[in-house]
Design a protein around this motif. Structure first.
Motif, PDB file in Angstrom:
ATOM      1  N   ALA A  48     -10.327   1.434   5.016  1.00 21.41           N
ATOM      2  CA  ALA A  48      -9.332   2.187   4.258  1.00 21.41           C
ATOM      3  C   ALA A  48      -8.254   2.819   5.138  1.00 21.41           C
ATOM      4  N   TRP A  49      -8.609   3.258   6.346  1.00 19.05           N
ATOM      5  CA  TRP A  49      -7.634   3.995   7.158  1.00 19.05           C
ATOM      6  C   TRP A  49      -6.392   3.174   7.497  1.00 19.05           C
ATOM      7  N   PRO A  50      -6.515   1.946   8.009  1.00 19.93           N
ATOM      8  CA  PRO A  50      -5.287   1.197   8.308  1.00 19.93           C
ATOM      9  C   PRO A  50      -4.455   0.917   7.054  1.00 19.93           C
ATOM     10  N   VAL A  51      -5.131   0.669   5.946  1.00 21.47           N
ATOM     11  CA  VAL A  51      -4.409   0.438   4.691  1.00 21.47           C
ATOM     12  C   VAL A  51      -3.666   1.715   4.289  1.00 21.47           C
ATOM     13  N   ALA A  52      -4.353   2.848   4.356  1.00 23.91           N
ATOM     14  CA  ALA A  52      -3.732   4.128   4.009  1.00 23.91           C
ATOM     15  C   ALA A  52      -2.552   4.428   4.929  1.00 23.91           C
ATOM     16  N   PHE A  53      -2.690   4.126   6.208  1.00 23.11           N
ATOM     17  CA  PHE A  53      -1.607   4.386   7.154  1.00 23.11           C
ATOM     18  C   PHE A  53      -0.377   3.549   6.814  1.00 23.11           C
ATOM     19  N   CYS A  54      -0.571   2.269   6.598  1.00 23.41           N
ATOM     20  CA  CYS A  54       0.564   1.389   6.257  1.00 23.41           C
ATOM     21  C   CYS A  54       1.238   1.829   4.961  1.00 23.41           C
ATOM     22  N   LEU A  55       0.436   2.156   3.971  1.00 22.96           N
ATOM     23  CA  LEU A  55       1.013   2.602   2.703  1.00 22.96           C
ATOM     24  C   LEU A  55       1.712   3.948   2.847  1.00 22.96           C
ATOM     25  N   SER A  56       1.193   4.832   3.687  1.00 22.86           N
ATOM     26  CA  SER A  56       1.826   6.139   3.864  1.00 22.86           C
ATOM     27  C   SER A  56       3.192   6.019   4.518  1.00 22.86           C
ATOM     28  N   LEU A  57       3.390   4.997   5.336  1.00 28.32           N
ATOM     29  CA  LEU A  57       4.698   4.789   5.955  1.00 28.32           C
ATOM     30  C   LEU A  57       5.758   4.445   4.919  1.00 28.32           C
ATOM     31  N   VAL A  58       5.338   3.825   3.823  1.00 29.89           N
ATOM     32  CA  VAL A  58       6.261   3.480   2.741  1.00 29.89           C
ATOM     33  C   VAL A  58       6.373   4.633   1.750  1.00 29.89           C
ATOM     34  N   VAL A  59       5.238   5.163   1.342  1.00 30.65           N
ATOM     35  CA  VAL A  59       5.206   6.179   0.292  1.00 30.65           C
ATOM     36  C   VAL A  59       5.690   7.540   0.804  1.00 30.65           C
ATOM     37  N   GLY A  60       5.402   7.878   2.054  1.00 34.25           N
ATOM     38  CA  GLY A  60       5.791   9.176   2.604  1.00 34.25           C
ATOM     39  C   GLY A  60       7.285   9.457   2.500  1.00 34.25           C
ATOM     40  N   PRO A  61       8.126   8.596   3.048  1.00 35.51           N
ATOM     41  CA  PRO A  61       9.568   8.842   2.939  1.00 35.51           C
ATOM     42  C   PRO A  61      10.061   8.877   1.484  1.00 35.51           C
ATOM     43  N   LEU A  62       9.496   8.031   0.653  1.00 35.69           N
ATOM     44  CA  LEU A  62       9.859   8.033  -0.764  1.00 35.69           C
ATOM     45  C   LEU A  62       9.499   9.364  -1.408  1.00 35.69           C
ATOM     46  N   ALA A  63       8.310   9.863  -1.115  1.00 38.30           N
ATOM     47  CA  ALA A  63       7.872  11.146  -1.667  1.00 38.30           C
ATOM     48  C   ALA A  63       8.783  12.281  -1.203  1.00 38.30           C
ATOM     49  N   PHE A  64       9.188  12.273   0.064  1.00 40.74           N
ATOM     50  CA  PHE A  64      10.094  13.315   0.558  1.00 40.74           C
ATOM     51  C   PHE A  64      11.466  13.226  -0.100  1.00 40.74           C
ATOM     52  N   ARG A  65      11.962  12.010  -0.343  1.00 46.78           N
ATOM     53  CA  ARG A  65      13.251  11.865  -1.043  1.00 46.78           C
ATOM     54  C   ARG A  65      13.160  12.403  -2.462  1.00 46.78           C
ATOM     55  N   ILE A  66      12.087  12.056  -3.166  1.00 47.11           N
ATOM     56  CA  ILE A  66      11.907  12.543  -4.540  1.00 47.11           C
ATOM     57  C   ILE A  66      11.794  14.068  -4.553  1.00 47.11           C
ATOM     58  N   ALA A  67      10.983  14.611  -3.643  1.00 41.64           N
ATOM     59  CA  ALA A  67      10.827  16.074  -3.574  1.00 41.64           C
ATOM     60  C   ALA A  67      12.153  16.748  -3.249  1.00 41.64           C
ATOM     61  N   GLY A  68      12.929  16.150  -2.345  1.00 40.57           N
ATOM     62  CA  GLY A  68      14.233  16.706  -2.009  1.00 40.57           C
ATOM     63  C   GLY A  68      15.180  16.724  -3.195  1.00 40.57           C
ATOM     64  N   ARG A  69      15.161  15.688  -3.996  1.00 35.30           N
ATOM     65  CA  ARG A  69      16.014  15.647  -5.191  1.00 35.30           C
ATOM     66  C   ARG A  69      15.579  16.682  -6.216  1.00 35.30           C
ATOM     67  N   ILE A  70      14.291  16.868  -6.352  1.00 33.33           N
ATOM     68  CA  ILE A  70      13.777  17.839  -7.325  1.00 33.33           C
ATOM     69  C   ILE A  70      14.140  19.257  -6.918  1.00 33.33           C
ATOM     70  N   THR A  71      14.053  19.544  -5.617  1.00 30.98           N
ATOM     71  CA  THR A  71      14.255  20.923  -5.157  1.00 30.98           C
ATOM     72  C   THR A  71      15.704  21.278  -4.869  1.00 30.98           C
ATOM     73  N   ARG A  72      16.605  20.340  -4.983  1.00 30.65           N
ATOM     74  CA  ARG A  72      18.031  20.658  -4.764  1.00 30.65           C
ATOM     75  C   ARG A  72      18.618  21.400  -5.912  1.00 30.65           C
TER      76      ARG A  72
END
Length: 72
Positions: A48-72
């Motif tokens: 699970a760890w390598p899969v989670a790491f690879c997915l977090s590289l994609v999902v992490g930046p997306l989550a920060f963009r969404i959070a940034g739009r919500i909090t602006r």
């Protein structure tokens, strides 16, 4: 914004912790507090760890963009 090296290291830790907790939790739900659970959990985590790491590289930046739009 934080530098790339820090973000990458944080993603390693975050994905490792989440993989550990999620595989532990769900394998515990499936197998209960048994010796089999303790034997199965490490192998599930290793997969699970390598899969989670690879997915977090994609999902992490997306989550920060969404959070940034919500909090602006």
């Amino acid at each position: 914004m934080t530098d790339t090296k820090t973000i990458l290291i944080a993603q390693i830790f975050i994905s490792g912790m989440m993989a550990c907790l999620m595989t532990g939790f769900f394998s515990f739900l499936k197998l209960g507090p048994t010796l089999q659970w303790l034997q199965e959990w490490p192998s599930a985590f290793v997969v699970a760890w390598p899969v989670a790491f690879c997915l977090s590289l994609v999902v992490g930046p997306l989550a920060f963009r969404i959070a940034g739009r919500i909090t602006r």
